[in-house]
Design a protein around this motif. Structure first.
Motif: not given
Length: 530
Positions: A514-522
């Protein structure tokens, strides 16, 4: 042999001591001549003899606790067979006999023997305290992994670490021989941990962590044992969240900070003391991988200490920079990032960003390592800071006609060139391998990626991230300066975007999906407006 029976017994035993010396030297030749001819059968016989003598000694000590004359002969016999058993340490294929004949249990029992010299002294060598270390020497263990596994299992089942810790507790390090005993006991722990890293958790829980912290903070002159304790502590904490958590719960973060505070204004006086300092810094960095320890570091004023070390310009400065990097990275470092700005840390970090100090290089930190840590700290602050603190950070980039942006772009082109050269070499090697019909498997691809990182890829990614962040800050001056320099030096927005996409793919490894995907999107959203 220095048998410890108390002063009231010693005067009556002069003739016994003389007899002991004669017997020891007479036994040397017998033992030395016999160590080359041991078989499985002779080792079994030796172990059974050891068991009998150990039992007899224990029986006589219980029966005549205040009359050493009654058990001295049995004690000498036990000491002799222990020395003969040294040879087993060179035969890992026969370790299973120690387990099958229950000798491990008896050997562990010797750790609590009333006469500590039974464990630590005796022929055929001069008195030393490394007997158990011989059995667990890492080179010997690796000669026969099967035999070593059996031995280590039996030692752990017998709570070997707890017994070793109890034994160290009763040793007086003011006495050289007993200090040597502590040193070699730590060697046993190191050997076992190297052979089986997973036992560090169990060892820490069996009292080792508590003893190490107590020993590290003991107000004793610096010597070899304190250095070794710092080394074992770093080993126990490496890649192990359980031991990191245990250290935090034992107020170990405060212990580490207290010990390191000595070096804020004073350099280590010897190379050995410098090594100890670096071990303690490594332990602190390792602990900061755990979120709960970041809070303890913050409350223990660790940021203030590291900031002071950076300003004092002593040897500790290089490691303090590394600690700050570990403490401020990721979302778990948010509170530390805000506090760092509050304690005027920006005044400390940006001079280090503008120029790598010469003393950093002399202290063993390469220019690339220095620039990586500084860039990582700044990128962490850009990621984590909010409101007023973020504004203060961004305003630093506008000072003195955006000189820090100029430095940022200078670093960008330096590392871009280094990485492009590495990529060119790697592509050439790949082409040659394909021509020869060789397969490019995942292992090779990983090796090539590590080479790109060594060339400076990670630093380049951090620099590009800072470029993208400040360009999206809403401060037109920063956006214009970044793009202006890119155009003047023939840079490419496309190249920056490619670097950042690769960075976005790798960020958050080991973190929750979840963190990885959110950071990637940011990051991808930032690129849209770059």
């Amino acid at each position: 042999m220095g048998l410890k029976w108390g002063t009231k017994y010693r005067t009556g035993f002069v003739h016994y001591l003389l007899y002991t010396c004669e017997r020891i030297w007479a036994r040397r030749l017998i033992i030395a001549n016999s160590i080359f001819c041991f078989s499985s059968g002779s080792v079994k016989k030796m172990i059974l003899t050891f068991e009998k003598r150990s039992y007899k000694n224990q029986e006589l000590r219980i029966k005549f606790p205040d009359n050493p004359e009654k058990f001295m002969e049995a004690e000498l016999d036990l000491n002799d067979i222990i020395q003969e058993m040294h040879v087993v340490a060179t035969m890992p294929d026969l370790y299973h006999l120690l387990v099958e004949l229950n000798a491990v249990h008896s050997l562990l029992g010797l750790l609590s023997h009333e006469n500590t010299d039974i464990l630590h002294h005796g022929p055929p060598q001069p008195p030393t305290r490394d007997r158990p270390g011989e059995l667990t020497d890492i080179d010997t263990l690796q000669e026969s992994e099967e035999g070593a596994e059996v031995l280590i299992d039996a030692l752990l089942e017998g709570q070997v670490v707890a017994l070793l810790v109890q034994n160290m507790e009763r040793l007086d390090e003011q006495v050289k021989e007993e200090a040597d005993g502590v040193y070699n006991t730590l060697a046993i722990v190191e050997n076992m941990a190297e052979f089986r890293p997973g036992l560090c958790t169990e060892a820490a829980q069996q009292g080792l962590m508590q003893w190490l912290l107590k020993r590290v903070k003991a107000k004793l002159p610096f010597e070899a044992n304190k250095l070794y304790c710092s080394e074992i502590l770093a080993i126990v904490l490496q890649n192990n969240d359980s031991t990191r958590e245990l250290l935090g719960e034992m107020d170990g973060i405060d212990v580490l900070l207290q010990q390191l505070s000595v070096f804020k204004r004073h350099n280590p006086s010897t190379a050995e003391e410098q090594e100890m300092m670096e071990n303690l810094f490594d332990s602190l960095c390792s602990c900061l991988m755990l979120s709960a320890n970041r809070d303890r570091f913050l409350k223990g004023e660790g940021l203030q200490l590291m900031n002071l070390m950076l300003r004092e310009k002593k040897m500790s400065r290089t490691s303090a920079l590394k600690v700050l990097d570990h403490g401020m990275t990721g979302p778990e470092g948010t509170d530390n990032c805000h506090k760092f700005v509050d304690i005027l840390g920006l005044r400390t970090i940006f001079p280090l960003f503008m120029k790598t100090p010469k003393k950093m290089k002399k202290a063993g930190l390469s220019e690339k390592e220095h620039e990586e840590h500084v860039s990582s700290i700044i990128s962490s602050m850009l990621r984590n800071l909010k409101a007023q603190q973020r504004s203060r950070l961004l305003s630093k980039f506008t000072e003195n006609d955006c000189e820090k942006v100029d430095r940022l772009m200078e670093l960008h082109f330096t590392y871009l060139e280094a990485v492009q050269q590495a990529d060119k070499r790697i592509e050439g090697e790949k082409h040659e391998m394909v021509r020869r019909g060789e397969i490019l498997d995942d292992g090779l691809e990983d090796e090539f990626y590590l080479r790109r990182l060594d060339a400076g890829l990670f630093v380049l990614q951090l620099i590009c991230y800072i470029m993208v962040e400040i360009s999206n800050s809403g401060i037109a001056q920063l956006h214009q300066r970044v793009h202006q320099i890119l155009n003047l030096r023939g840079g490419s927005l496309k190249v920056v975007r490619h670097i950042m996409r690769e960075y976005a793919e790798s960020i958050g490894d080991g973190k929750a999906t979840e963190f990885k995907e959110a950071e990637k999107k940011r990051i991808m959203d930032l690129l849209e407006n770059f």
